[in-house]
Design a protein around this motif. Structure first.
Motif, PDB file in Angstrom:
ATOM      1  N   THR A  77       7.828   5.660  -5.062  1.00 31.71           N
ATOM      2  CA  THR A  77       8.546   5.957  -3.839  1.00 31.71           C
ATOM      3  C   THR A  77       8.644   4.725  -2.951  1.00 31.71           C
ATOM      4  OG1 THR A  77       8.743   7.612  -2.059  1.00 31.71           O
ATOM      5  CG2 THR A  77       6.547   6.709  -2.467  1.00 31.71           C
ATOM      6  N   HIS A  78       9.451   4.806  -1.894  1.00 31.08           N
ATOM      7  CA  HIS A  78       9.722   3.624  -1.085  1.00 31.08           C
ATOM      8  C   HIS A  78       8.492   3.194  -0.276  1.00 31.08           C
ATOM      9  CE1 HIS A  78      11.461   7.372   0.371  1.00 31.08           C
ATOM     10  NE2 HIS A  78      11.239   7.025   1.609  1.00 31.08           N
ATOM     11  N   SER A  79       8.437   1.873  -0.078  1.00 27.93           N
ATOM     12  CA  SER A  79       7.376   1.216   0.690  1.00 27.93           C
ATOM     13  C   SER A  79       5.994   1.453   0.088  1.00 27.93           C
ATOM     14  CB  SER A  79       7.410   1.675   2.156  1.00 27.93           C
ATOM     15  OG  SER A  79       8.588   1.239   2.780  1.00 27.93           O
ATOM     16  N   THR A  80       5.899   1.248  -1.226  1.00 27.41           N
ATOM     17  CA  THR A  80       4.595   1.344  -1.893  1.00 27.41           C
ATOM     18  C   THR A  80       4.243   0.047  -2.616  1.00 27.41           C
ATOM     19  OG1 THR A  80       5.721   2.486  -3.724  1.00 27.41           O
ATOM     20  CG2 THR A  80       4.519   3.854  -2.135  1.00 27.41           C
ATOM     21  N   GLY A  81       4.968  -1.033  -2.342  1.00 25.79           N
ATOM     22  CA  GLY A  81       4.565  -2.338  -2.836  1.00 25.79           C
ATOM     23  C   GLY A  81       5.217  -2.804  -4.122  1.00 25.79           C
TER      24      GLY A  81
ATOM     25  N   THR B 257       8.312  -4.166  -4.809  1.00 28.38           N
ATOM     26  CA  THR B 257       8.988  -5.458  -4.698  1.00 28.38           C
ATOM     27  C   THR B 257       7.980  -6.585  -4.444  1.00 28.38           C
ATOM     28  OG1 THR B 257      10.972  -4.361  -3.847  1.00 28.38           O
ATOM     29  CG2 THR B 257      10.782  -6.742  -3.473  1.00 28.38           C
ATOM     30  N   THR B 258       6.991  -6.318  -3.615  1.00 32.77           N
ATOM     31  CA  THR B 258       5.962  -7.317  -3.317  1.00 32.77           C
ATOM     32  C   THR B 258       5.192  -7.683  -4.580  1.00 32.77           C
ATOM     33  OG1 THR B 258       5.725  -6.505  -1.054  1.00 32.77           O
ATOM     34  CG2 THR B 258       3.905  -7.805  -1.959  1.00 32.77           C
ATOM     35  N   PHE B 259       4.801  -6.679  -5.355  1.00 28.99           N
ATOM     36  CA  PHE B 259       4.054  -6.943  -6.582  1.00 28.99           C
ATOM     37  C   PHE B 259       4.890  -7.746  -7.565  1.00 28.99           C
ATOM     38  CE2 PHE B 259       3.155  -5.752 -10.992  1.00 28.99           C
ATOM     39  CZ  PHE B 259       1.838  -6.177 -11.100  1.00 28.99           C
ATOM     40  N   LEU B 260       6.145  -7.352  -7.772  1.00 34.13           N
ATOM     41  CA  LEU B 260       6.993  -8.049  -8.734  1.00 34.13           C
ATOM     42  C   LEU B 260       7.295  -9.475  -8.281  1.00 34.13           C
ATOM     43  CD1 LEU B 260       9.448  -5.220  -9.835  1.00 34.13           C
ATOM     44  CD2 LEU B 260       7.593  -6.262 -11.162  1.00 34.13           C
ATOM     45  N   SER B 261       7.382  -9.689  -6.983  1.00 33.71           N
ATOM     46  CA  SER B 261       7.595 -11.048  -6.473  1.00 33.71           C
ATOM     47  C   SER B 261       6.387 -11.930  -6.793  1.00 33.71           C
ATOM     48  CB  SER B 261       7.833 -10.998  -4.963  1.00 33.71           C
ATOM     49  OG  SER B 261       7.999 -12.300  -4.444  1.00 33.71           O
ATOM     50  N   ARG B 262       5.197 -11.391  -6.626  1.00 32.64           N
ATOM     51  CA  ARG B 262       3.986 -12.148  -6.974  1.00 32.64           C
ATOM     52  C   ARG B 262       3.940 -12.446  -8.471  1.00 32.64           C
ATOM     53  NH1 ARG B 262      -1.447  -9.550  -5.135  1.00 32.64           N
ATOM     54  NH2 ARG B 262      -2.177 -11.514  -6.066  1.00 32.64           N
ATOM     55  N   LEU B 263       4.298 -11.445  -9.275  1.00 31.14           N
ATOM     56  CA  LEU B 263       4.286 -11.627 -10.723  1.00 31.14           C
ATOM     57  C   LEU B 263       5.310 -12.681 -11.141  1.00 31.14           C
ATOM     58  CD1 LEU B 263       3.273 -10.835 -13.516  1.00 31.14           C
ATOM     59  CD2 LEU B 263       4.833  -8.865 -13.465  1.00 31.14           C
ATOM     60  N   ALA B 264       6.495 -12.630 -10.562  1.00 33.76           N
ATOM     61  CA  ALA B 264       7.534 -13.612 -10.887  1.00 33.76           C
ATOM     62  C   ALA B 264       7.090 -15.021 -10.511  1.00 33.76           C
ATOM     63  CB  ALA B 264       8.830 -13.256 -10.161  1.00 33.76           C
TER      64      ALA B 264
ATOM     65  N   THR C 286      -1.107   3.323 -13.300  1.00 33.17           N
ATOM     66  CA  THR C 286      -0.835   3.482 -11.880  1.00 33.17           C
ATOM     67  C   THR C 286      -1.110   2.178 -11.139  1.00 33.17           C
ATOM     68  OG1 THR C 286      -3.072   4.356 -11.544  1.00 33.17           O
ATOM     69  CG2 THR C 286      -1.286   5.959 -11.868  1.00 33.17           C
ATOM     70  N   LEU C 287      -0.422   2.027 -10.017  1.00 32.42           N
ATOM     71  CA  LEU C 287      -0.540   0.806  -9.211  1.00 32.42           C
ATOM     72  C   LEU C 287      -0.839   1.194  -7.763  1.00 32.42           C
ATOM     73  CD1 LEU C 287      -0.242  -2.279  -8.947  1.00 32.42           C
ATOM     74  CD2 LEU C 287       2.211  -1.936  -8.616  1.00 32.42           C
ATOM     75  N   PRO C 288      -2.108   1.449  -7.440  1.00 32.90           N
ATOM     76  CA  PRO C 288      -2.465   1.726  -6.047  1.00 32.90           C
ATOM     77  C   PRO C 288      -2.167   0.514  -5.165  1.00 32.90           C
ATOM     78  CG  PRO C 288      -4.218   2.413  -7.539  1.00 32.90           C
ATOM     79  CD  PRO C 288      -3.261   1.581  -8.345  1.00 32.90           C
ATOM     80  N   PHE C 289      -1.963   0.786  -3.894  1.00 31.04           N
ATOM     81  CA  PHE C 289      -1.555  -0.270  -2.967  1.00 31.04           C
ATOM     82  C   PHE C 289      -2.602  -1.377  -2.864  1.00 31.04           C
ATOM     83  CE2 PHE C 289       0.035  -2.145   0.949  1.00 31.04           C
ATOM     84  CZ  PHE C 289       1.403  -1.963   0.823  1.00 31.04           C
ATOM     85  N   ASP C 290      -3.884  -1.026  -3.072  1.00 35.07           N
ATOM     86  CA  ASP C 290      -4.949  -2.014  -2.897  1.00 35.07           C
ATOM     87  C   ASP C 290      -5.445  -2.583  -4.226  1.00 35.07           C
ATOM     88  OD1 ASP C 290      -6.077   0.303  -3.794  1.00 35.07           O
ATOM     89  OD2 ASP C 290      -7.744   0.333  -2.367  1.00 35.07           O
ATOM     90  N   GLU C 291      -4.692  -2.388  -5.313  1.00 35.26           N
ATOM     91  CA  GLU C 291      -5.126  -2.888  -6.613  1.00 35.26           C
ATOM     92  C   GLU C 291      -4.095  -3.810  -7.264  1.00 35.26           C
ATOM     93  OE1 GLU C 291      -6.663   0.006  -9.305  1.00 35.26           O
ATOM     94  OE2 GLU C 291      -7.807   1.067  -7.761  1.00 35.26           O
TER      95      GLU C 291
END
Length: 221
Positions: free
Chosen positions: A18-22, A24-31, A178-183
Motif C-alpha cells: 500500500t502507499h507510503s510504506t517505503g 520507492t525508498t527501498f528500491l532507490s537504495r537498492l539501485a 515481507t518488508l516491514p518499515f524498520d527492516e
C-alpha cells in the motif's frame, strides 16, 4: 533470413504494498548499491500518476478497466526494461494493482464480476512467474503519508489496500518475503545477496516453492 533472438530476462525484483510504506525508498537504495557495484539496473516506476493523467480512476475509485490498464501497461514497461539492464527493479509489480482493485470494490461495497476477476488473476499469475525476488511491504499506521504523488488521505482505505494486496498474493500463490518499515537494511542485504547469486548463475532454476515436488523421488528413480 536469421530468426530474431529472444530477449534474455534479467534478474527482476518486485515490491508490492500500500502507499507510503517505503517501496520507492527501498528500491532507490537498492539501485544505488547496485550501481556502486557496477551492475546495470533499471527501475520500472509505478503507474498511478500515469493512470490519473490518462483520465482513469485510481485508489478507491479503481475499476476493472483501470486495473487492466495498469496491469497491461506495467507488463509492457517491464518487458521493455528487460533489454536495458542486468537487473530490473519494479516499483509495484502486477499483483499490486489487483489488490488495489479488490480494496476499492470492498471500500465501495461492490462485488467483482467473477469472469473479469478471473481474467485479471490469470494475467497476474502468469506474469508474476517472471519475478525472481518478491517483497511485500507491511503497513505501519504510525508512518505518515508521503508527499509528491497523488495520495489518498483516507487511512482506512490505505489499511484496506495493505490487507487486500497480502490476500491476493496468498490466494494466487505468489511467494514473497515481507518488508516491514524498520527492516530495510536486512532486506537490502538479502536482495543484494540474491541478485549476486543469480548474476553468477543465470541458468539456475527458480521456484516459488521451497519444498521439492512430492514425486521427486519417483521421477529420479
Amino acid at each position: 533470413m536469421s530468426e530474431p533472438s529472444e530477449v534474455t530476462r534479467p534478474v527482476t525484483v518486485a515490491v508490492m504494498g500500500t502507499h507510503s510504506t517505503g517501496k520507492t525508498t527501498f528500491l532507490s537504495r537498492l539501485a544505488d548499491e547496485l550501481l556502486r557495484r557496477r551492475v546495470e539496473v533499471v527501475t520500472v516506476a509505478d503507474l498511478g500518476s500515469d493512470a490519473l493523467e490518462a483520465g482513469l480512476p485510481i485508489l478507491y475509485d479503481h475499476t476493472w478497466a483501470s486495473t487492466l490498464w495498469i496491469i497491461t501497461r506495467g507488463i509492457s514497461n517491464e518487458l521493455e526494461a528487460w533489454r536495458q539492464a542486468d537487473v530490473v527493479l519494479i516499483d509495484r509489480g502486477v499483483p499490486d494493482a489487483l489488490g488495489y482493485y479488490e480494496a476499492a470494490l470492498e471500500y465501495r461495497n461492490r462485488e467483482p464480476d467473477p469472469h473479469r476477476l478471473k481474467h485479471l488473476e490469470e494475467l497476474v499469475v502468469t506474469h508474476s512467474q517472471h519475478y525472481d525476488f518478491v517483497l511485500r511491504t507491511k503497513l505501519n499506521p504510525e508512518v505518515p503519508l508521503g508527499q509528491g504523488k497523488p495520495r489518498d488521505t483516507d487511512l482506512a482505505f490505505r489499511a484496506l489496500a495493505d490487507t487486500r494486496i497480502g490476500q491476493v498474493m496468498e490466494r494466487l500463490g505468489i511467494g514473497h518475503d515481507t518488508l516491514p518499515f524498520d527492516e530495510h537494511d536486512r532486506a537490502l542485504v538479502d536482495a543484494l545477496a540474491f541478485i549476486e547469486c543469480r548474476l553468477a548463475e543465470p541458468d539456475a532454476e527458480f521456484s516459488w516453492e521451497d519444498d521439492p515436488p512430492k514425486n521427486a523421488d519417483a521421477s529420479a528413480s
